[in-house]
Design a protein around this motif. Structure first.
Motif, PDB file in Angstrom:
ATOM      1  N   VAL A  31      37.870  44.720  44.419  1.00 28.18           N
ATOM      2  CA  VAL A  31      37.571  46.094  44.825  1.00 28.18           C
ATOM      3  C   VAL A  31      37.055  46.067  46.261  1.00 28.18           C
ATOM      4  CG1 VAL A  31      36.331  48.212  44.260  1.00 28.18           C
ATOM      5  CG2 VAL A  31      36.909  46.594  42.435  1.00 28.18           C
ATOM      6  N   ILE A  32      37.809  46.669  47.174  1.00 29.20           N
ATOM      7  CA  ILE A  32      37.434  46.670  48.592  1.00 29.20           C
ATOM      8  C   ILE A  32      36.891  48.047  48.952  1.00 29.20           C
ATOM      9  CG2 ILE A  32      38.308  46.461  50.943  1.00 29.20           C
ATOM     10  CD1 ILE A  32      40.461  44.580  49.872  1.00 29.20           C
ATOM     11  N   SER A  33      35.700  48.068  49.532  1.00 30.51           N
ATOM     12  CA  SER A  33      35.092  49.349  49.882  1.00 30.51           C
ATOM     13  C   SER A  33      33.988  49.161  50.917  1.00 30.51           C
ATOM     14  CB  SER A  33      34.509  50.005  48.619  1.00 30.51           C
ATOM     15  OG  SER A  33      33.928  51.256  48.918  1.00 30.51           O
ATOM     16  N   HIS A  34      33.682  50.252  51.627  1.00 30.04           N
ATOM     17  CA  HIS A  34      32.493  50.249  52.482  1.00 30.04           C
ATOM     18  C   HIS A  34      31.315  50.917  51.761  1.00 30.04           C
ATOM     19  CE1 HIS A  34      34.522  54.132  53.424  1.00 30.04           C
ATOM     20  NE2 HIS A  34      33.284  54.575  53.374  1.00 30.04           N
ATOM     21  N   ASP A  35      31.538  51.288  50.487  1.00 27.27           N
ATOM     22  CA  ASP A  35      30.507  51.936  49.673  1.00 27.27           C
ATOM     23  C   ASP A  35      29.838  50.885  48.784  1.00 27.27           C
ATOM     24  OD1 ASP A  35      29.008  53.388  47.846  1.00 27.27           O
ATOM     25  OD2 ASP A  35      30.511  54.948  47.555  1.00 27.27           O
ATOM     26  N   GLN A  36      28.705  50.372  49.241  1.00 24.54           N
ATOM     27  CA  GLN A  36      28.029  49.308  48.500  1.00 24.54           C
ATOM     28  C   GLN A  36      27.560  49.761  47.121  1.00 24.54           C
ATOM     29  OE1 GLN A  36      25.309  47.992  51.833  1.00 24.54           O
ATOM     30  NE2 GLN A  36      25.716  46.005  50.911  1.00 24.54           N
ATOM     31  N   GLN A  37      27.124  51.017  47.009  1.00 25.79           N
ATOM     32  CA  GLN A  37      26.636  51.514  45.718  1.00 25.79           C
ATOM     33  C   GLN A  37      27.758  51.530  44.682  1.00 25.79           C
ATOM     34  OE1 GLN A  37      24.814  55.308  46.718  1.00 25.79           O
ATOM     35  NE2 GLN A  37      22.787  54.385  46.650  1.00 25.79           N
TER      36      GLN A  37
ATOM     37  N   GLY B 153      40.104  38.592  34.604  1.00 28.18           N
ATOM     38  CA  GLY B 153      39.115  39.495  34.026  1.00 28.18           C
ATOM     39  C   GLY B 153      37.876  39.720  34.885  1.00 28.18           C
ATOM     40  N   GLU B 154      37.785  39.035  36.017  1.00 32.27           N
ATOM     41  CA  GLU B 154      36.607  39.159  36.886  1.00 32.27           C
ATOM     42  C   GLU B 154      36.794  40.328  37.856  1.00 32.27           C
ATOM     43  OE1 GLU B 154      33.766  36.060  39.315  1.00 32.27           O
ATOM     44  OE2 GLU B 154      35.927  35.779  39.475  1.00 32.27           O
ATOM     45  N   ILE B 155      35.709  41.083  38.082  1.00 32.83           N
ATOM     46  CA  ILE B 155      35.731  42.208  39.017  1.00 32.83           C
ATOM     47  C   ILE B 155      34.886  41.823  40.230  1.00 32.83           C
ATOM     48  CG2 ILE B 155      35.454  44.700  39.278  1.00 32.83           C
ATOM     49  CD1 ILE B 155      37.176  43.970  36.869  1.00 32.83           C
ATOM     50  N   ILE B 156      35.535  41.568  41.357  1.00 34.12           N
ATOM     51  CA  ILE B 156      34.855  41.143  42.576  1.00 34.12           C
ATOM     52  C   ILE B 156      34.836  42.297  43.575  1.00 34.12           C
ATOM     53  CG2 ILE B 156      34.923  39.566  44.560  1.00 34.12           C
ATOM     54  CD1 ILE B 156      34.299  38.070  42.093  1.00 34.12           C
ATOM     55  N   GLY B 157      33.695  42.576  44.164  1.00 35.27           N
ATOM     56  CA  GLY B 157      33.585  43.592  45.200  1.00 35.27           C
ATOM     57  C   GLY B 157      33.574  42.955  46.577  1.00 35.27           C
ATOM     58  N   LEU B 158      34.287  43.555  47.514  1.00 35.12           N
ATOM     59  CA  LEU B 158      34.316  43.070  48.892  1.00 35.12           C
ATOM     60  C   LEU B 158      33.873  44.205  49.797  1.00 35.12           C
ATOM     61  CD1 LEU B 158      35.031  40.637  50.702  1.00 35.12           C
ATOM     62  CD2 LEU B 158      37.343  41.589  50.904  1.00 35.12           C
ATOM     63  N   TYR B 159      32.702  44.002  50.394  1.00 32.77           N
ATOM     64  CA  TYR B 159      32.099  45.038  51.243  1.00 32.77           C
ATOM     65  C   TYR B 159      32.343  44.721  52.711  1.00 32.77           C
ATOM     66  CZ  TYR B 159      28.454  47.373  53.933  1.00 32.77           C
ATOM     67  OH  TYR B 159      27.790  48.091  54.880  1.00 32.77           O
ATOM     68  N   GLY B 160      32.582  45.763  53.488  1.00 30.93           N
ATOM     69  CA  GLY B 160      32.720  45.575  54.931  1.00 30.93           C
ATOM     70  C   GLY B 160      32.951  46.912  55.609  1.00 30.93           C
ATOM     71  N   LYS B 161      32.614  46.998  56.873  1.00 29.97           N
ATOM     72  CA  LYS B 161      32.778  48.241  57.625  1.00 29.97           C
ATOM     73  C   LYS B 161      34.256  48.496  57.917  1.00 29.97           C
ATOM     74  CE  LYS B 161      28.224  47.896  59.812  1.00 29.97           C
ATOM     75  NZ  LYS B 161      27.480  47.728  61.075  1.00 29.97           N
ATOM     76  N   SER B 162      34.581  49.757  58.211  1.00 29.57           N
ATOM     77  CA  SER B 162      35.950  50.111  58.566  1.00 29.57           C
ATOM     78  C   SER B 162      36.375  49.338  59.815  1.00 29.57           C
ATOM     79  CB  SER B 162      36.057  51.616  58.834  1.00 29.57           C
ATOM     80  OG  SER B 162      35.749  52.341  57.660  1.00 29.57           O
ATOM     81  N   GLY B 163      37.607  48.861  59.807  1.00 24.33           N
ATOM     82  CA  GLY B 163      38.129  48.136  60.965  1.00 24.33           C
ATOM     83  C   GLY B 163      37.785  46.666  61.002  1.00 24.33           C
ATOM     84  N   SER B 164      37.157  46.159  59.931  1.00 27.08           N
ATOM     85  CA  SER B 164      36.719  44.761  59.937  1.00 27.08           C
ATOM     86  C   SER B 164      37.817  43.785  59.526  1.00 27.08           C
ATOM     87  CB  SER B 164      35.502  44.587  59.019  1.00 27.08           C
ATOM     88  OG  SER B 164      35.814  44.964  57.692  1.00 27.08           O
ATOM     89  N   GLY B 165      38.940  44.306  58.990  1.00 24.01           N
ATOM     90  CA  GLY B 165      40.035  43.430  58.594  1.00 24.01           C
ATOM     91  C   GLY B 165      40.247  43.331  57.099  1.00 24.01           C
ATOM     92  N   LYS B 166      39.479  44.100  56.311  1.00 23.48           N
ATOM     93  CA  LYS B 166      39.585  44.021  54.854  1.00 23.48           C
ATOM     94  C   LYS B 166      40.972  44.413  54.354  1.00 23.48           C
ATOM     95  CE  LYS B 166      36.445  47.056  53.819  1.00 23.48           C
ATOM     96  NZ  LYS B 166      36.405  47.670  55.165  1.00 23.48           N
ATOM     97  N   THR B 167      41.508  45.505  54.912  1.00 23.70           N
ATOM     98  CA  THR B 167      42.826  45.982  54.474  1.00 23.70           C
ATOM     99  C   THR B 167      43.910  44.969  54.805  1.00 23.70           C
ATOM    100  OG1 THR B 167      42.260  48.326  54.542  1.00 23.70           O
ATOM    101  CG2 THR B 167      44.575  47.766  54.865  1.00 23.70           C
TER     102      THR B 167
END
Length: 200
Positions: A178-184, A28-42
């Motif tokens: 939730v993985i995104s480079h959009d911090q907002q 039930g927890e929603i975790i955001g993971l922020y990082g620039k493109s190409g950083s390895g998130k995908t």
């Protein structure tokens, strides 16, 4: 609890893409993971969802190491839905990969019954992504990874998809990364936001 413990990955003969990643996601927890493109998130998302094997570390759910059984309890929704769907299948068959998807999910996502008999090439990117989300929210899913999932979509479609996911996460106690480079976006959606670069 989904536990990512000491995860490391690199392509053969290349430097480490990431090393010793540790991350916990509760039901039930929603975790955001922020990082620039190409950083390895995908790539991290692909390892957690069992598309790639880590060089080091483990992924566990409720203390059990996850294996390759299907249906896999961690589902990944990609940025480009057209790459995640068999172009030769009609949409009803695409959806059937998840088992019996709750009709209420289809309604909440705005999936029209007439789309079921169409091929992927006959639908828009936003329509295809709705199917990818519905497929990922099958009855056996305990955790969902959304990798830049709504980046390419219009604002109305984005809002409809996120509303459905957040509502279902609450009702079924599905943990979401939730993985995104959009911090907002992450700050609006998530219980907490983590900087990918601080994980390794």
């Amino acid at each position: 609890m989904l536990k990512v413990e000491g995860l490391s990955y690199r392509h053969t003969g290349r430097p480490w893409l990431f090393r010793n990643i540790t991350l916990n996601i509760a039901p039930g927890e929603i975790i955001g993971l922020y990082g620039k493109s190409g950083s390895g998130k995908t790539t991290l998302a692909q390892v957690i969802a069992n598309y790639l094997k880590p060089d080091e570390g483990t992924v566990r759910m409720d203390q059990q190491k996850l294996n390759s059984t299907r249906p896999f309890p961690v589902q990944l929704v990609w940025q480009h839905p057209e790459k995640a769907i068999n172009p030769k299948w009609k949409m009803k068959k695409v959806l059937s990969e998840a088992g019996d998807v709750d009709p209420q999910i289809l309604d909440a996502l705005g999936i029209a019954s007439s789309w079921m008999t169409r091929y992927p090439s006959e639908l828009s990117g936003g329509e295809l992504q709705r199917f990818c989300v519905a497929r990922a929210l099958g009855p056996h899913t305990h955790y969902l990874i959304a990798d830049e999932m709504t980046t390419m979509l219009d604002a109305i479609t984005q809002a409809q998809i996120w509303h459905t996911i957040l509502d279902l996460a609450k009702k079924r106690s599905i943990g979401v990364l939730v993985i995104s480079h959009d911090q907002q976006l992450l700050e609006r959606l998530c219980d907490c936001v983590i900087d990918f670069n601080q994980l390794h």
